[in-house]
Scaffold this motif. Sequence first.
Motif, short mmCIF file in Angstrom:
data_model
loop_
_atom_site.label_atom_id
_atom_site.label_comp_id
_atom_site.label_asym_id
_atom_site.label_seq_id
_atom_site.Cartn_x
_atom_site.Cartn_y
_atom_site.Cartn_z
N LEU A 29 0.81 -1.19 0.05
CA LEU A 29 0.18 -0.10 0.10
C LEU A 29 0.88 1.43 -0.05
CD1 LEU A 29 -2.80 -1.00 2.42
CD2 LEU A 29 -3.03 -0.45 -0.12
N ARG A 30 2.05 1.15 0.44
CA ARG A 30 2.81 2.29 0.24
C ARG A 30 3.33 2.60 -0.82
NH1 ARG A 30 5.82 3.99 5.53
NH2 ARG A 30 7.39 5.08 3.99
N GLU A 31 3.60 1.43 -1.77
CA GLU A 31 4.23 1.54 -2.92
C GLU A 31 3.10 2.05 -4.09
OE1 GLU A 31 6.04 -2.05 -3.77
OE2 GLU A 31 7.39 -1.66 -2.15
N ASN A 32 1.76 1.49 -3.77
CA ASN A 32 0.77 1.68 -4.53
C ASN A 32 -0.50 2.48 -3.66
OD1 ASN A 32 1.65 0.12 -7.02
ND2 ASN A 32 1.72 -1.47 -5.19
N SER A 33 -0.35 3.56 -3.38
CA SER A 33 -1.23 4.24 -2.31
C SER A 33 -2.43 4.84 -2.93
CB SER A 33 -0.40 5.84 -1.94
OG SER A 33 -0.10 6.53 -3.21
N TYR A 34 -2.55 4.59 -4.30
CA TYR A 34 -3.95 4.61 -5.17
C TYR A 34 -5.00 3.78 -4.29
CZ TYR A 34 -2.84 0.90 -8.10
OH TYR A 34 -2.68 -0.47 -8.41
N TRP A 35 -4.56 2.83 -3.85
CA TRP A 35 -5.36 1.73 -2.96
C TRP A 35 -6.15 2.21 -1.80
CZ3 TRP A 35 -7.76 -2.16 -5.45
CH2 TRP A 35 -6.94 -2.88 -6.44
N TYR A 36 -5.67 3.24 -1.36
CA TYR A 36 -6.04 3.97 -0.13
C TYR A 36 -7.59 4.26 -0.35
CZ TYR A 36 -2.17 3.15 2.89
OH TYR A 36 -1.23 2.80 3.67
N LYS A 37 -7.67 5.23 -1.51
CA LYS A 37 -8.85 5.77 -2.12
C LYS A 37 -9.97 4.52 -2.04
CE LYS A 37 -8.91 6.72 -6.35
NZ LYS A 37 -9.13 7.13 -7.58
N TYR A 38 -9.81 3.50 -2.63
CA TYR A 38 -10.71 2.31 -2.68
C TYR A 38 -10.97 1.90 -1.37
CZ TYR A 38 -9.38 2.36 -7.52
OH TYR A 38 -9.35 2.79 -9.09
N LEU A 39 -10.15 1.67 -0.57
CA LEU A 39 -10.35 1.19 0.89
C LEU A 39 -11.31 2.32 1.49
CD1 LEU A 39 -6.93 -0.53 1.53
CD2 LEU A 39 -9.00 -1.77 1.13
N ASN A 40 -10.82 3.39 1.39
CA ASN A 40 -11.66 4.56 2.07
C ASN A 40 -13.00 4.39 1.69
OD1 ASN A 40 -9.94 5.67 3.94
ND2 ASN A 40 -9.02 6.97 2.31
N ARG A 41 -13.35 4.00 0.47
CA ARG A 41 -14.74 4.20 -0.14
C ARG A 41 -15.74 2.82 0.31
NH1 ARG A 41 -13.40 6.91 -5.76
NH2 ARG A 41 -13.01 8.82 -4.93
N ASP A 42 -14.70 1.71 0.20
CA ASP A 42 -15.26 0.52 0.32
C ASP A 42 -14.49 -0.53 1.06
OD1 ASP A 42 -16.91 -1.89 0.05
OD2 ASP A 42 -16.24 -2.51 -1.76
N PRO A 43 -14.82 -0.67 2.53
CA PRO A 43 -13.84 -1.41 3.25
C PRO A 43 -13.74 -3.00 2.88
CG PRO A 43 -15.14 -0.18 4.64
CD PRO A 43 -15.72 -0.20 3.24
N ASN A 44 -14.61 -3.49 1.99
CA ASN A 44 -14.70 -4.89 1.75
C ASN A 44 -13.86 -5.07 0.57
OD1 ASN A 44 -16.64 -5.56 3.51
ND2 ASN A 44 -18.33 -4.84 2.23
N SER A 45 -13.16 -4.01 0.06
CA SER A 45 -12.21 -4.17 -1.16
C SER A 45 -10.82 -4.53 -0.68
CB SER A 45 -12.16 -2.84 -2.17
OG SER A 45 -11.67 -1.96 -1.04
N ILE A 46 -10.63 -4.87 0.81
CA ILE A 46 -9.38 -5.16 1.04
C ILE A 46 -9.05 -6.67 0.42
CG2 ILE A 46 -10.64 -6.51 3.14
CD1 ILE A 46 -7.18 -4.45 3.26
N GLU A 47 -9.96 -7.45 0.30
CA GLU A 47 -9.94 -8.96 -0.20
C GLU A 47 -9.44 -8.46 -1.88
OE1 GLU A 47 -10.19 -11.59 1.14
OE2 GLU A 47 -10.79 -10.56 2.88
N ILE A 48 -9.70 -7.50 -2.42
CA ILE A 48 -9.19 -7.24 -3.82
C ILE A 48 -7.95 -6.91 -3.83
CG2 ILE A 48 -9.23 -5.97 -5.87
CD1 ILE A 48 -12.38 -5.73 -5.21
N VAL A 49 -7.47 -6.13 -2.75
CA VAL A 49 -6.06 -5.51 -2.57
C VAL A 49 -5.29 -6.73 -2.04
CG1 VAL A 49 -4.57 -4.02 -1.08
CG2 VAL A 49 -6.87 -3.25 -1.75
N LEU A 50 -5.78 -7.73 -1.30
CA LEU A 50 -4.83 -8.77 -0.66
C LEU A 50 -4.56 -9.55 -2.20
CD1 LEU A 50 -6.50 -9.71 2.37
CD2 LEU A 50 -4.20 -9.09 2.12
#
Length: 73
Positions: A19-40
């Motif tokens: 997440l530090r290297e690809n910080s754009y994922w924070y936007k998705y996690l803020n909007r939809d906490p269930n997207s943690i699975e996609i990030v994983l």
Amino acid sequence: MQVITQMQIRNNPRLYQYLRENSYWYKYLNRDPNSIEIVLEEMKKYYKLTATDKMENLSRTFSYLETFLEIMK
């Protein structure tokens, strides 16, 4: 971001680094906490931690070992 999502990120050092290297994922996690699975899933693909990557690594190791044993004969 929800506290549960933050705890998951902090407890997984590779996910935290990803997440530090690809910080754009924070936007998705803020909007939809269930997207943690996609990030994983994306993190596992990035660091090659999927089952297929592990099997390829294992077969490559056996191949190297077989080559080494052939040379030692």
